[in-house]
Design a protein around this motif. Structure first.
Motif, short mmCIF file in Angstrom:
data_model
loop_
_atom_site.label_atom_id
_atom_site.label_comp_id
_atom_site.label_asym_id
_atom_site.label_seq_id
_atom_site.Cartn_x
_atom_site.Cartn_y
_atom_site.Cartn_z
N LYS A 44 25.88 26.50 -1.54
CA LYS A 44 26.62 27.71 -1.91
C LYS A 44 28.10 27.57 -1.54
CE LYS A 44 24.90 30.81 -3.51
NZ LYS A 44 24.76 30.91 -4.99
N LEU A 45 28.39 26.99 -0.38
CA LEU A 45 29.78 26.79 0.04
C LEU A 45 30.53 25.95 -1.00
CD1 LEU A 45 32.17 26.82 2.09
CD2 LEU A 45 31.16 24.77 3.11
N PRO A 50 34.83 24.47 -3.74
CA PRO A 50 34.59 23.03 -3.88
C PRO A 50 35.49 22.16 -2.98
CG PRO A 50 34.79 24.08 -6.03
CD PRO A 50 35.17 25.11 -5.01
N ASN A 51 36.62 22.69 -2.53
CA ASN A 51 37.54 21.90 -1.68
C ASN A 51 37.39 22.21 -0.20
OD1 ASN A 51 38.73 20.75 -4.03
ND2 ASN A 51 39.90 22.64 -4.30
N LEU A 56 34.72 22.99 7.82
CA LEU A 56 34.04 24.15 7.23
C LEU A 56 32.64 23.76 6.73
CD1 LEU A 56 34.01 27.07 6.39
CD2 LEU A 56 35.46 26.51 4.44
N GLN A 57 32.53 22.57 6.14
CA GLN A 57 31.21 22.11 5.67
C GLN A 57 30.24 21.93 6.84
OE1 GLN A 57 31.01 19.01 2.58
NE2 GLN A 57 33.22 19.25 2.33
N ILE A 58 30.73 21.40 7.95
CA ILE A 58 29.87 21.21 9.12
C ILE A 58 29.47 22.58 9.70
CG2 ILE A 58 29.86 20.41 11.53
CD1 ILE A 58 31.48 17.93 10.50
N ALA A 59 30.44 23.50 9.79
CA ALA A 59 30.15 24.84 10.32
C ALA A 59 29.09 25.54 9.46
CB ALA A 59 31.42 25.67 10.40
N ASN A 126 41.45 34.45 9.46
CA ASN A 126 41.40 33.00 9.29
C ASN A 126 40.70 32.71 7.96
OD1 ASN A 126 40.02 30.37 9.32
ND2 ASN A 126 40.77 30.17 11.40
N GLU A 127 41.40 32.01 7.08
CA GLU A 127 40.87 31.78 5.72
C GLU A 127 39.50 31.09 5.74
OE1 GLU A 127 42.02 29.66 1.47
OE2 GLU A 127 43.16 29.12 3.27
N GLU A 128 39.35 30.09 6.60
CA GLU A 128 38.08 29.35 6.63
C GLU A 128 36.94 30.21 7.20
OE1 GLU A 128 38.71 24.67 6.46
OE2 GLU A 128 38.97 25.48 8.48
#
Length: 194
Positions: A44-45, A50-51, A56-59, A126-128
């Motif tokens: 979903k992330l 996609p970027n 963020l992917q690990i979180a 925070n954007e992320e």
């Protein structure tokens, strides 16, 4: 070819989540519940953003790591107990993930960034963190909402949808409105956001 630090971190997170004895059935197959959830979070992330950075992917992947280790009923079954349970879980998720990241050679700055995200600090600032929160809400709406809605009355569902909606960004709202809801669920979503 040797796997990258990132690939190893993801594999170690998955290995931990594969230990979940709670299962969730999809198409007749039983999956460890948190392993399935974490893979849905990644999918979903990357659909939503996609970027997304490696942090963020690990979180996202570690968002519920080993969640089953602290049972909900270890805390009072009220709102205060629920919030305390959630805070304790976030701390545990961040600590387990930090150990994995240290083990594969990430520096403290990167580890701190992932921990901030898992602890969902600075939502709306925070954007992320906001992207992670949107992803969590989208995973709930896409994969778990129908089943959840079937177990509760409409009033409670509308309340939960409204609370979910507040946490999301405008981009999150747009993505949520494009999900494939049943007629009944769409009606509840529309009531909640009107």
């Amino acid at each position: 070819m040797k796997p990258t630090r990132f690939e190893t971190a993801i594999a170690l997170i998955d290995k931990k989540n594969a230990e979940d004895t709670n299962t969730y059935q999809v198409a007749g197959i039983d999956y460890p519940k948190e392993l399935l959830y974490s893979q849905r979070m990644t999918r979903k992330l990357l659909q939503f953003n996609p970027n997304a950075s490696k942090a963020l992917q690990i979180a996202a992947r570690a968002q519920h790591i080993c969640r089953w280790k602290i049972a909900r009923d270890e805390y009072p079954m009220d709102r205060v107990g629920y919030l305390k349970w959630r805070e304790t879980l976030k701390k545990m998720h961040a600590e387990i993930t930090a150990e994995i990241l240290e083990q594969v050679g990430y520096d403290q700055q990167f580890i701190d960034r992932v921990s901030l995200l898992i602890n969902k600090k600075l939502i709306k600032k925070n954007e992320e963190t906001q992207i992670l929160e949107d992803t969590i809400c989208l995973v709930f709406l896409d994969y778990y909402f129908e089943e959840f809605a079937a177990k509760h009355d409409d009033e409670k569902i509308i309340d939960i949808l409204q609370k979910t909606w507040i946490k999301m960004s405008e981009d999150g709202h747009q993505a949520a409105l494009k999900l494939p809801y049943s007629e009944k669920s769409l009606e509840l979503v529309k009531k909640a956001i009107s």
